[in-house]
Motif scaffolding. Structure first.
Motif, short mmCIF file in Angstrom:
data_model
loop_
_atom_site.label_atom_id
_atom_site.label_comp_id
_atom_site.label_asym_id
_atom_site.label_seq_id
_atom_site.Cartn_x
_atom_site.Cartn_y
_atom_site.Cartn_z
N LEU A 37 51.44 -0.18 -42.01
CA LEU A 37 50.55 0.78 -41.25
C LEU A 37 51.21 2.01 -41.11
CD1 LEU A 37 48.62 -1.36 -38.85
CD2 LEU A 37 47.75 -0.38 -41.03
N LEU A 62 39.32 4.94 -43.39
CA LEU A 62 39.38 3.77 -42.65
C LEU A 62 39.17 2.49 -43.91
CD1 LEU A 62 37.23 4.67 -39.64
CD2 LEU A 62 39.74 3.95 -39.77
N SER A 65 42.26 2.05 -45.77
CA SER A 65 43.16 1.45 -44.57
C SER A 65 42.90 -0.07 -44.62
CB SER A 65 43.26 1.98 -43.30
OG SER A 65 43.87 3.27 -43.50
N ASN A 66 41.83 -0.65 -44.62
CA ASN A 66 41.45 -1.96 -44.48
C ASN A 66 41.79 -2.65 -45.83
OD1 ASN A 66 40.35 -2.95 -42.15
ND2 ASN A 66 38.42 -1.52 -42.46
N SER A 69 45.73 -2.36 -46.09
CA SER A 69 46.35 -3.81 -45.17
C SER A 69 46.32 -5.02 -45.58
CB SER A 69 46.05 -3.39 -43.95
OG SER A 69 46.20 -2.22 -43.30
N PHE A 98 40.21 -9.33 -42.73
CA PHE A 98 40.87 -8.11 -42.26
C PHE A 98 39.79 -7.28 -41.59
CE2 PHE A 98 43.21 -4.13 -41.65
CZ PHE A 98 44.44 -4.67 -41.10
N THR A 99 38.87 -6.86 -42.50
CA THR A 99 37.91 -6.05 -41.74
C THR A 99 37.14 -6.41 -40.65
OG1 THR A 99 37.20 -5.39 -44.31
CG2 THR A 99 35.46 -5.03 -42.66
N LEU A 101 38.10 -8.70 -38.47
CA LEU A 101 38.97 -8.56 -37.30
C LEU A 101 39.48 -7.20 -36.72
CD1 LEU A 101 41.98 -11.27 -38.11
CD2 LEU A 101 40.02 -11.47 -36.45
N SER A 102 39.40 -6.44 -37.67
CA SER A 102 39.77 -4.82 -37.32
C SER A 102 38.13 -3.99 -36.63
CB SER A 102 40.12 -4.01 -38.38
OG SER A 102 38.96 -4.04 -39.41
N PRO A 105 39.02 -3.70 -32.55
CA PRO A 105 40.19 -2.54 -31.96
C PRO A 105 39.71 -1.47 -32.50
CG PRO A 105 41.09 -4.04 -34.02
CD PRO A 105 39.81 -4.67 -33.56
N LEU A 106 39.00 -1.21 -33.80
CA LEU A 106 38.43 0.20 -34.45
C LEU A 106 37.37 0.77 -33.47
CD1 LEU A 106 38.41 -0.29 -38.18
CD2 LEU A 106 39.96 1.22 -36.70
#
Length: 245
Positions: A37, A62, A65-66, A69, A98-99, A101-102, A105-106
């Motif tokens: 990151l 974003l 980034s997903n 990562s 991952f999407t 889980l994010s 926080p996002l």
């Protein structure tokens, strides 16, 4: 990751018990993701975005980034497992996990950003005219040059390639001065709450506001002393409307 066990981490031990080695690998996996990151944010991001950033570009960033990562974790996971799960379906599953889980926080970061923005806007919701005699200093990229204006004399600031044009009133006549800097640098200085960004090419002085025409998508600002209207783009219209309440 230990609680939700995505990315196949429960494959580490058939009994799904958390051993010291397993925990250390998870910590190392977290550090590896942090490095990914950091590289993404401080190396890739500046190479792609070199000018003003718009909301649709943030959404694309974003999304990238997903995928970036999740792909890094997918490769790390397969490296540890001897590339036993190096398949397209597994890669897509990593992206989905991952999407998912994010999202939390996002969402938290987005809400925090909106709260900070509203707080800043509320703090700057003042009577602009009471500070009309404030001196505004606009630095140039040439460190030896500093341009000072009375706030009440500034009409608007316009981007002109590698320069900005400061439009101001001098002896009741509209005039302008070119300064070697960028509009973004001036906007970042937060010189005064009356000087508001309304477009990628304009900052207006609300002290001289005569009229606003528009809606929540776009608009036009008419200032005293000038005949041409100044556009308000979609990216900045919400801020303008809030300031004009």
């Amino acid at each position: 990751m230990i609680f939700f066990q995505p990315f196949g981490v429960n494959n580490y031990d058939p009994k799904e018990s958390i051993t010291l080695l397993f925990a250390l690998i998870m910590v190392f996996m977290g550090l590896y993701l942090v490095l990914l990151l950091i590289f993404n944010e401080f190396v890739i991001f500046p190479l792609i975005f070199k000018a003003d950033i718009y909301r649709w570009q943030i959404l694309i960033w974003l999304f990238w980034s997903n995928i970036y990562s999740a792909t890094g974790l997918f490769l790390f996971y397969n490296f540890l497992g001897g590339w036993h799960d190096f398949r397209l379906s597994s890669w897509l599953e990593f992206i989905l996990n991952f999407t998912a889980l994010s999202i939390i926080p996002l969402t938290a970061i987005f809400l925090y950003g909106k709260m900070k923005q509203m707080q800043e806007l509320t703090e700057t919701e003042v009577d602009y005219h009471q500070d009309s005699n404030v001196i505004i200093q606009i630095p140039s990229d040439n460190q030896n040059s500093l341009n000072s204006y009375s706030l009440e004399n500034i009409l608007y600031i316009e981007s002109e390639d590698n320069y900005v044009a400061v439009h101001f009133i001098h002896k009741e006549i509209p005039s302008k001065t070119l300064i070697r800097t960028t509009l973004k640098k001036i906007d970042d200085l937060k010189l005064h709450s009356a000087l508001v960004r309304c477009h990628r090419s304009y900052i207006v002085n609300l002290i001289h506001l005569a009229k606003y025409d528009g809606n929540k998508q776009q608009g036009l600002i008419t200032l005293k002393h000038i005949t041409d209207s100044i556009p308000v783009s979609k990216s900045y219209v919400s801020n303008i409307l809030f300031r004009l309440k």
